[in-house]
Design an enzyme around this catalytic site. Structure first.
Site, PDB file in Angstrom:
ATOM      1  N   PRO A  18     -22.982 -10.558  44.903  1.00  0.00           N
ATOM      2  CA  PRO A  18     -22.007 -10.553  46.005  1.00  0.00           C
ATOM      3  C   PRO A  18     -22.728 -10.834  47.315  1.00  0.00           C
ATOM      4  CG  PRO A  18     -22.494  -8.307  45.281  1.00  0.00           C
ATOM      5  CD  PRO A  18     -23.241  -9.215  44.366  1.00  0.00           C
ATOM      6  N   GLN A  72     -16.795  -4.909  44.923  1.00  0.00           N
ATOM      7  CA  GLN A  72     -17.884  -4.081  45.437  1.00  0.00           C
ATOM      8  C   GLN A  72     -17.500  -3.404  46.753  1.00  0.00           C
ATOM      9  OE1 GLN A  72     -21.711  -5.397  47.438  1.00  0.00           O
ATOM     10  NE2 GLN A  72     -22.508  -4.978  45.378  1.00  0.00           N
ATOM     11  N   CYS A 102     -27.670  -2.902  50.532  1.00  0.00           N
ATOM     12  CA  CYS A 102     -27.644  -3.793  51.686  1.00  0.00           C
ATOM     13  C   CYS A 102     -28.600  -3.290  52.769  1.00  0.00           C
ATOM     14  CB  CYS A 102     -26.236  -3.907  52.247  1.00  0.00           C
ATOM     15  SG  CYS A 102     -26.152  -5.030  53.665  1.00  0.00           S
ATOM     16  N   HIS A 171     -32.459  -4.620  42.703  1.00  0.00           N
ATOM     17  CA  HIS A 171     -33.197  -5.653  43.426  1.00  0.00           C
ATOM     18  C   HIS A 171     -34.630  -5.165  43.585  1.00  0.00           C
ATOM     19  CE1 HIS A 171     -33.670  -8.970  46.367  1.00  0.00           C
ATOM     20  NE2 HIS A 171     -34.569  -8.157  46.882  1.00  0.00           N
ATOM     21  N   ASN A 204     -32.687  -8.310  39.682  1.00  0.00           N
ATOM     22  CA  ASN A 204     -32.305  -9.205  40.771  1.00  0.00           C
ATOM     23  C   ASN A 204     -33.498  -9.411  41.682  1.00  0.00           C
ATOM     24  OD1 ASN A 204     -30.513  -8.824  43.827  1.00  0.00           O
ATOM     25  ND2 ASN A 204     -30.622 -10.696  42.660  1.00  0.00           N
ATOM     26  N   ASP A 206     -35.559 -13.210  43.356  1.00  0.00           N
ATOM     27  CA  ASP A 206     -36.486 -14.336  43.203  1.00  0.00           C
ATOM     28  C   ASP A 206     -36.252 -15.217  41.979  1.00  0.00           C
ATOM     29  OD1 ASP A 206     -37.622 -13.273  45.455  1.00  0.00           O
ATOM     30  OD2 ASP A 206     -39.456 -12.573  44.492  1.00  0.00           O
ATOM     31  N   ARG A 229     -29.231 -16.313  46.194  1.00  0.00           N
ATOM     32  CA  ARG A 229     -29.421 -17.494  47.032  1.00  0.00           C
ATOM     33  C   ARG A 229     -29.653 -18.775  46.237  1.00  0.00           C
ATOM     34  NH1 ARG A 229     -35.245 -16.106  49.883  1.00  0.00           N
ATOM     35  NH2 ARG A 229     -36.011 -14.815  48.195  1.00  0.00           N
TER      36      ARG A 229
END
Length: 346
Positions: A18, A72, A102, A171, A204, A206, A229
């Site tokens: 997201p 989310q 975030c 992440h 998550n 790279d 990304r």
């Protein structure tokens, strides 16, 4: 197969992260077309949902084509999170996801997102409040910890599983790192290999090539991966990874014709969902990514970001296709600095 409660996903599913102002329904449509297995809404403020904020409510919209689909939410207040989960229930997605990762200041300063990593007890309370308030499966996305002195993801994973979450995406950076440096997947692997952990663990950070997806799958043993990304302007990443995992071979790169047609589909879906004025305005951020790597394309890009009608967009894209027809581009990985990175691609 991977299961999140009653949701059945393929073996080693690919999740679309997201991303605020990126992963709206038009963008999700082209990613789903190209193989994304599980997608989420842009992250939604629990306070905004409760206030009936127009932008927050609009983010609840999704199409049946997108299922399985998660919404989310984020926030730092138990009551607000519980009530927002009840609101999410009414639109009947497949799951509710909580953003505890975030790192951007405007979210962290409100005690939400990655700020909660400083207080695991609060994270557990917030999660429990959501689990108790919805009939949907609840999942969480987070980071390794607040900083290098508090990389507490192993404790976090156990405690969140104990209060009822059905999957966890991690992440491989701390909040202090933002998006700098290389993601550290060793702690993600430690969570996955913890015998107490019975829920799916997704990694998550790279993953931007099929080769890296296979390497990380084998090295770290996660149940699936989330891509952020690398999908911006390149939704083909999902089908490329799937093909490589299945065959060990790389798919041919998308042709100019396919690049233009996916960009066109994205633009048409944007106008369909948002209306012509807003749809074209918000599409402008995507053209550079779709056309990245074309020589002397600046003229077309500059025209695309000032036109005001879908017919004009179509006409310029037709020119691009005609001018560059038959050209095969190298695969583009789009580097983004912290200030360019979509918030919040945890």
């Amino acid at each position: 197969m991977v299961r999140i409660a009653d949701i059945t996903l393929p073996e080693f599913p690919l999740l679309l992260a997201p991303m605020e102002d990126v992963s709206d329904p038009p963008f999700r449509f082209v990613c789903k077309q190209n193989g994304a297995d599980l997608m989420y809404s842009e992250f939604i403020s629990s306070e905004g949902l409760i206030r009936d904020a127009i932008k927050s409510r609009a983010k609840l919209d999704f199409n049946e084509f997108e299922r399985p689909f998660g919404i989310q939410i984020f926030g730092g207040d138990e009551e607000a999170m519980a009530l927002s989960a009840k609101i999410v229930d009414t639109v009947q997605p497949d799951l509710v996801d909580i953003n505890f990762g975030c790192p951007v200041k405007k979210v962290v300063s409100k005690g939400a997102g990655a700020a909660v990593l400083k207080d695991i007890d609060a994270m557990v309370r917030l999660t429990s409040a959501v689990v108790k308030s919805t009939s949907l499966p609840v999942t969480v996305k987070t980071r390794l910890g607040w900083d290098d002195n508090s990389r507490n993801i192993e404790e976090v994973a156990e405690r969140l599983q104990d209060v009822g979450i059905k999957a966890l995406t991690i992440h491989g950076r701390t909040r202090a790192q933002l998006y700098k440096g290389e993601a550290d997947w060793t702690l993600i692997a430690a969570v996955k290999n913890n015998p107490r952990i019975q829920i799916p663990i997704f990694g998550n950070g790279d993953i931007d090539t099929p080769q890296k997806a296979l390497e990380y799958k084998n090295r770290y043993g996660v149940d699936g991966i989330m891509i952020g990304r690398a999908a911006i302007g390149y939704p083909w990443i999902f089908r490329e990874i799937k093909h490589f995992l299945q065959t060990g071979e790389m798919l041919p790169l998308p042709s100019i014709e396919e690049r233009v047609e996916i960009c066109r589909t994205h633009a048409h879906k944007s106008v369909e969902w948002k209306g012509e004025i807003v749809g074209i305005l918000e599409m402008r951020r995507h053209y550079s990514n779709y056309l990245k790597g074309l020589s002397h394309v600046k003229e077309f890009r500059n025209r695309l970001v000032i036109v005001k009608t879908l017919a004009e967009v179509d006409s310029i894209l037709n020119e691009v296709k005609e001018k560059f027809s038959g050209l095969v581009l190298e695969r583009q990985v789009i580097p983004l600095s912290d200030d360019q990175f979509p918030a919040c691609a945890v």
